[in-house]
Design a protein around this motif. Structure first.
Motif, PDB file in Angstrom:
ATOM      1  N   SER A  92       5.388   0.438  -2.313  1.00 20.70           N
ATOM      2  CA  SER A  92       5.466  -0.658  -3.295  1.00 20.70           C
ATOM      3  C   SER A  92       6.329  -0.270  -4.493  1.00 20.70           C
ATOM      4  O   SER A  92       5.987  -0.507  -5.654  1.00 20.70           O
ATOM      5  CB  SER A  92       4.060  -1.068  -3.758  1.00 20.70           C
ATOM      6  N   ILE A  93       7.446   0.405  -4.174  1.00 26.69           N
ATOM      7  CA  ILE A  93       8.394   0.816  -5.205  1.00 26.69           C
ATOM      8  C   ILE A  93       9.624  -0.076  -5.111  1.00 26.69           C
ATOM      9  O   ILE A  93      10.144  -0.346  -4.011  1.00 26.69           O
ATOM     10  CB  ILE A  93       8.807   2.291  -5.023  1.00 26.69           C
ATOM     11  N   SER A  94      10.094  -0.551  -6.226  1.00 28.23           N
ATOM     12  CA  SER A  94      11.281  -1.406  -6.257  1.00 28.23           C
ATOM     13  C   SER A  94      12.533  -0.533  -6.272  1.00 28.23           C
ATOM     14  O   SER A  94      12.678   0.336  -7.145  1.00 28.23           O
ATOM     15  CB  SER A  94      11.253  -2.296  -7.513  1.00 28.23           C
ATOM     16  N   THR A 101       3.322   4.251  -7.392  1.00 27.64           N
ATOM     17  CA  THR A 101       3.253   2.895  -6.816  1.00 27.64           C
ATOM     18  C   THR A 101       3.501   1.859  -7.910  1.00 27.64           C
ATOM     19  O   THR A 101       2.935   1.944  -9.001  1.00 27.64           O
ATOM     20  CB  THR A 101       1.878   2.651  -6.180  1.00 27.64           C
ATOM     21  N   GLY A 102       4.369   0.908  -7.586  1.00 25.53           N
ATOM     22  CA  GLY A 102       4.716  -0.115  -8.549  1.00 25.53           C
ATOM     23  C   GLY A 102       5.863   0.274  -9.459  1.00 25.53           C
ATOM     24  O   GLY A 102       6.283  -0.515 -10.311  1.00 25.53           O
ATOM     25  N   GLN A 155       9.888   1.986 -10.200  1.00 21.26           N
ATOM     26  CA  GLN A 155      11.229   1.478  -9.878  1.00 21.26           C
ATOM     27  C   GLN A 155      12.215   2.637  -9.770  1.00 21.26           C
ATOM     28  O   GLN A 155      12.176   3.584 -10.536  1.00 21.26           O
ATOM     29  CB  GLN A 155      11.690   0.501 -10.971  1.00 21.26           C
TER      30      GLN A 155
END
Length: 473
Positions: free
Chosen positions: A340-342, A378-379, A381
């Motif tokens: 869940s990494i941009s 997680t989460g 960028q």
């Protein structure tokens, strides 16, 4: 005394002997010549004075009666002997009163000094340098060392006191030269010792280094060439010590990295052999994963070793670095999505053609992306960017991988590209890193003529950059 000391001493001794010897010889010859010229001038003045006085005497008395007293007065302290004859060669006066009444031919007296009165020869006088025998020769006009010689008006009569003075002067010159030579030799030996001593110290220190005492250093006492040599020696010794410490750390790190997967493999296999573990897919997968870790570690070590020794073979060709960056972004996006990494790419327009090894350039970008994925929560960028940039005045392209991870402490940042260097939490092996990824990035980038550096703010993330020169048409 060392062989170099003998060479310096020999060269110094030869130089002193030649310089002092030649100087003393030249001074001796010059002194003798000048002293002889001084005597000649004095003798010529004496002869002129005798000739003038005798001429005046004869003109006054028109005879040579009682002239012997005048000769004694004229001779004075000049030394030698005066003999006077008339125009016919009959000796009329002799300061030693031995030849009176004899003819000059009996004593081989010739070329006498003429006493002229009104243009007429009234007689001849002879200045004899020594007491001579009846058969012998003496010093007359132009006579030297007891040999008759005509046509030379210079009279070189050196009396015994004058000769003693000349001998003393010459002796003083030679003694002064010898003393100066000894002083120069002593000073030269002192200076030679100043040169030899630091060389001997360096020699002993080099032997200490060769025996394994890499902490050995020498004291720098001057700023001349020997001082520079000592500083170079200390710099070399420091590098050797650092390299040895690095080698020992590397061996320890390699042993540690190899021991962990080998222990897992050995423990799993023993458990399966002992019946503790079942030979199922789970345990076989564990063995396979640890074997892959060993393979990757050995491959990374080989790449670093080849790069550091300059033996890494690069297949150089014209490549588009933008294509490589986009390809690696697509592959990393799968793992980024799982966490869940941009993942954002920012590739600026413009030429991105460079000369390089496509496989190694893929490896550089992949290692940086893998490092960012491990340290981005997680989460978070990750931003992968490429842009044209001048670096130290040279045109090139810069690739940057920025994450929003925990960042790197300032004390650790200078060492982040070292082999097996681990920040306490961010580079733990449990997160999948071997400790060689960033070291490989540095070596591969520099092998392409580029540069790599990292920027980080603790608690906010890190940015890793590598710059490569563009192709020149």
């Amino acid at each position: 005394m060392s062989r170099l000391s003998y060479k310096i001493f020999g060269a110094l001794l030869l130089t002193v002997l030649l310089s002092v010897g030649l100087t003393s010889f030249a001074a001796n010859q010059l002194t003798a010549s000048q002293f002889r010229q001084y005597i000649i001038r004095g003798n010529n003045e004496f002869i002129t004075s005798v000739e003038s006085t005798l001429g005046t005497y004869y003109a006054q008395y028109q005879s040579w009666n009682n002239v012997d007293k005048i000769l004694v007065q004229l001779l004075g302290s000049n030394g030698g002997r005066l003999v006077l004859s008339n125009a016919g060669g009959l000796i009329l006066a002799d300061t030693e009163n031995k030849w009176v009444g004899h003819l000059t031919d009996e004593y081989n007296l010739s070329d006498g000094n003429t006493v002229s009165v009104s243009g007429t020869a009234a007689g001849y006088f002879y200045w004899l340098g020594s007491d001579i025998s009846a058969s012998g020769s003496g010093y007359g006009k132009g006579m030297h060392n007891g040999q008759n010689s005509t046509g030379n008006s210079d009279v070189t009569i050196i009396t015994e006191p004058q000769q003693q003075l000349l001998d003393e002067m010459n002796r003083s010159i030679w003694i002064s030269g010898a003393l100066a030579g000894l002083a120069a030799l002593g000073l030269g030996l002192l200076l030679a010792n100043q040169i030899i001593r630091p060389i001997n110290i360096l020699n002993r220190s080099a032997r200490q280094i060769a025996s394994g005492k890499l902490s050995q250093r020498v004291k720098v006492n001057s700023r001349d060439e020997l001082g520079e040599l000592a500083e170079s020696f200390n710099h070399m010794a420091k590098n050797l010590e650092n390299n040895e410490q690095s080698r020992q750390r590397l061996l320890a790190d390699i042993a540690h990295e190899l021991r962990t997967p080998l222990t897992v493999i050995e423990g799993t296999v023993d458990g399966m052999l002992d019946g503790v573990f079942a030979a199922d897919t789970h345990h076989l997968t564990t063995i396979k994963e640890e074997s892959a870790t060993l393979t990757r570690l050995i491959k990374d070590l080989r790449d670093i070793s080849l790069a550091e020794s300059g033996k890494l073979k690069l297949e150089m060709a014209q490549v588009d670095i933008a294509d490589i960056v986009q390809r690696q972004a697509r592959q990393a996006s799968i793992l980024a999505k799982d966490k869940s990494i941009s993942l954002i790419t920012d590739i600026s327009s413009g030429s991105s053609a460079i000369t390089g090894d496509a496989i190694r350039l893929n490896q550089i970008t992949s290692n940086l992306l893998s490092n960012a994925l491990r340290h981005t929560p997680t989460g978070g960028q990750i931003t992968l960017s490429l842009k044209n940039m001048l670096y130290q005045g040279k045109p090139g392209v810069m690739v940057s991988v920025a994450d929003t991870g925990e960042g790197i402490p300032p004390a650790d940042l200078p060492h982040i590209f070292d082999r097996f260097y681990r920040v306490t939490t961010s580079r733990a092996r449990s997160e999948g890193g071997s400790g060689l990824g960033l070291a490989i990035v540095k070596e591969m980038t520099e092998a392409h003529g580029g540069y790599v550096w990292a920027e980080s703010t603790l608690g906010k993330g890190s940015t890793f950059n590598y710059w490569l020169p563009v192709s020149r048409g």
